[in-house]
Structures are given as C-alpha cells and as structure tokens.
Write a protein that holds these residues in place. Structure first.
Motif, short mmCIF file in Angstrom:
data_model
loop_
_atom_site.label_atom_id
_atom_site.label_comp_id
_atom_site.label_asym_id
_atom_site.label_seq_id
_atom_site.Cartn_x
_atom_site.Cartn_y
_atom_site.Cartn_z
N MET A 167 -1.00 -0.78 3.53
CA MET A 167 -0.89 -1.99 4.34
C MET A 167 -1.90 -3.04 3.90
O MET A 167 -1.57 -4.22 3.80
N LYS A 168 -3.12 -2.62 3.59
CA LYS A 168 -4.14 -3.56 3.12
C LYS A 168 -3.69 -4.21 1.81
O LYS A 168 -3.83 -5.42 1.63
N ASN A 169 -3.15 -3.41 0.89
CA ASN A 169 -2.67 -3.96 -0.38
C ASN A 169 -1.53 -4.94 -0.16
O ASN A 169 -1.48 -6.00 -0.80
N LEU A 170 -0.59 -4.61 0.73
CA LEU A 170 0.52 -5.53 1.03
C LEU A 170 -0.02 -6.85 1.58
O LEU A 170 0.45 -7.92 1.19
N GLU A 171 -1.01 -6.78 2.46
CA GLU A 171 -1.59 -8.00 3.03
C GLU A 171 -2.37 -8.79 1.99
O GLU A 171 -2.23 -10.01 1.89
N ASP A 172 -3.20 -8.10 1.19
CA ASP A 172 -4.02 -8.77 0.18
C ASP A 172 -3.17 -9.49 -0.88
O ASP A 172 -3.58 -10.52 -1.41
N ARG A 173 -2.02 -8.96 -1.19
CA ARG A 173 -1.15 -9.54 -2.22
C ARG A 173 -0.15 -10.53 -1.66
O ARG A 173 0.69 -11.05 -2.38
#
Length: 71
Positions: A54-60
């Motif tokens: 989820m963090k990666n989806l948000e960061d990208r």
C-alpha cells in the motif's frame, strides 16, 4: 481488451506476466497511476506484505490512479 498490470515493486510481476503470456493475453505494465486510465481491466498482483504494498502504491501515485480507474 487492454489489460493493465500494476507494477508497484512488491508483487510477483514475472509470474503474472508469464501467466498472461501463456494464455495469449496482451497487457502493459504500469508504474504510475496516470496510465491506468487507458486500461479496460487492471490487475494488481497480491502480496503478503500489504502495508509495504500500500505504501508503494501511494508513493508511486498508483493508489489514486486505481481509485480513479474504479470510478
């Protein structure tokens, strides 16, 4: 049909790509949220580490892109 495969850094992209190729599906990899709108169908490979995913989806910027696709 344009299938979008979301590459967010933690899913097993290689296996999903191989599976789609084995059944002769055309697809494109998406590494940002903006390009998802051109897809008819979106695949987000699962991952056991949901928090990191989820963090990666948000960061990208992909989380917002997925929400926009869903609407």
């Amino acid at each position: 049909m344009n299938i979008g495969l979301v590459d967010y850094g933690v899913g097993n992209i290689f296996s999903v790509c191989q599976a789609l190729k084995s059944i002769n599906f055309d697809f494109s990899l998406h590494v940002d949220g903006d390009s998802l709108e051109r897809s008819d169908l979106v695949i987000v490979p699962g991952v056991a580490a949901f928090g990191i995913g989820m963090k990666n989806l948000e960061d990208r910027g992909q989380a917002e892109g997925l929400l926009n696709f869903h609407r």
